[in-house]
Design an enzyme around this catalytic site. Structure first.
Site, PDB file in Angstrom:
ATOM      1  N   GLU A   1      -3.851   6.148   6.933  1.00 51.36           N
ATOM      2  CA  GLU A   1      -5.302   5.072   6.616  1.00 51.36           C
ATOM      3  C   GLU A   1      -6.027   5.096   7.834  1.00 51.36           C
ATOM      4  O   GLU A   1      -5.405   4.931   8.805  1.00 51.36           O
ATOM      5  CB  GLU A   1      -4.962   3.851   6.053  1.00 51.36           C
ATOM      6  CG  GLU A   1      -3.831   3.770   4.575  1.00 51.36           C
ATOM      7  CD  GLU A   1      -3.835   2.494   3.956  1.00 51.36           C
ATOM      8  OE1 GLU A   1      -4.380   1.488   4.578  1.00 51.36           O
ATOM      9  OE2 GLU A   1      -3.154   2.438   2.989  1.00 51.36           O
TER      10      GLU A   1
ATOM     11  N   HIS B   1      -7.461   0.524   0.119  1.00 53.27           N
ATOM     12  CA  HIS B   1      -6.607  -0.706   0.435  1.00 53.27           C
ATOM     13  C   HIS B   1      -7.327  -2.321   0.190  1.00 53.27           C
ATOM     14  O   HIS B   1      -7.320  -2.973   1.254  1.00 53.27           O
ATOM     15  CB  HIS B   1      -6.101  -0.453   2.060  1.00 53.27           C
ATOM     16  CG  HIS B   1      -4.810  -1.287   2.264  1.00 53.27           C
ATOM     17  ND1 HIS B   1      -3.817  -0.635   3.188  1.00 53.27           N
ATOM     18  CD2 HIS B   1      -4.189  -2.600   1.716  1.00 53.27           C
ATOM     19  CE1 HIS B   1      -2.876  -1.632   3.188  1.00 53.27           C
ATOM     20  NE2 HIS B   1      -3.116  -2.521   2.441  1.00 53.27           N
TER      21      HIS B   1
END
Length: 308
Positions: free
Chosen positions: A262, A283
């Protein structure tokens, strides 16, 4: 006044609340500027982070006055808990403050994937009228399988029951005699749970034991009409195996809010290209306007108490 550094986004009202009696450095871009972050931490007594700031190694070594870490969320895999404990630094997750938003994300994603009516807008725009293809199924009567049965999973189970779903779960850390199992089919392993689930939702931290726990074998154990939702931690799903299972019709759909790497890069995202039965979000399952207010307020309270 004690110095508090906030390296990722936080509700402005909570920031201002902290400023009333602390020297607050708030800059949500600090997470991407390591040198500047270290410079600010040189004399800081607390840091407030989300999931991207890595509270370990050089960061801890460069913050000799650090006494508290406030986590705007509940996952702690970006924080070296052992190193913090050894240094006498307390760690404060915002436990419970975003349970509702994550649970809503799971249920909404499951409904979208099972119904199938919301993923074909491109066909509609192209002039098709695919009523049969997009009719899909209902949540009611289906089984929700929860891998991990903590507070967020239990909130999700409560919502699912209200919609007529049956609940199954596995969690070796919840004793067999715990009242939480009332009305829940308890499974001992993930393969058994996956085989019994129409919706498999993950609620586990990332550890050596959970990394790639949803792999090709687990996906093979699922029925072709089932879907997977991961709003827990990136890395607990083998993303390449999931993409392959979606492409070959091994499962019906998936929703991923978290990823092994990420932010998700163009290169990492390439494996998912062309999949129409997949929801990808950055997220944000636990981040809504309301939950951000709750999480931020609780974190500000936690940090203030730790520094008192």
């Amino acid at each position: 006044m004690k110095k508090v550094v906030i390296s990722e986004f936080m509700d402005e009202a909570a920031v201002e609340d902290l400023r009333a009696d602390h020297n607050v450095v708030y800059d949500p871009t600090l997470v991407d500027d390591g040198d500047r972050l270290l410079a600010e931490l040189a004399d800081a007594e607390a840091i407030i982070v989300r999931n991207r700031t890595q509270v370990r190694g050089a960061l801890l070594g460069g913050a000799p006055s650090l006494r508290a870490v406030g986590r705007l969320g509940v996952g702690l895999d970006n924080i070296d808990l052992d190193a913090c404990k050894a240094a006498g630094i307390s760690v404060h997750p915002a436990s419970g403050a975003n349970d509702l938003s994550v649970a809503e994300y799971v249920i909404t994603s499951a409904a979208i994937l099972l119904r199938g009516a919301y993923l074909g807008f491109d066909r509609m725009i192209a002039g098709e009228w695919p009523r049969q293809d997009m009719s899909g199924g209902e949540l009611s009567g289906k089984t929700l399988g929860l891998a991990g049965f903590g507070s967020i999973a239990r909130e999700t189970a409560s919502m699912a029951r209200a919609l007529g779903m049956t609940i199954a779960a596995m969690d070796p850390f919840v004793p067999e005699g715990d009242a939480a199992w009332d009305g829940v089919a308890r499974h001992e392993d993930l393969a058994s749970l996956a085989a019994a689930s129409d919706v498999l939702s993950l609620h586990v931290p990332l550890t050596d034991g959970t990394r790639d726990m949803v792999n090709a074998d687990i996906l093979t154990a699922m029925n072709p009409g089932a879907v997977v939702v991961n709003a827990a931690r990136g890395g607990v799903v083998d993303e390449a195996a999931l993409a392959a299972a979606l492409r070959n019709g091994q499962i019906a759909g998936a929703a991923l809010d978290v990823f092994a790497s990420e932010p998700l890069t163009k290169e990492d995202g390439a494996k998912f290209k062309g999949l129409s039965n997949l929801i990808l979000t950055p997220h944000i399952a636990g981040v809504t306007v309301e939950s951000n207010t709750r999480v931020s307020a609780l974190t500000a309270k936690n940090v203030r108490s730790a520094l008192a």
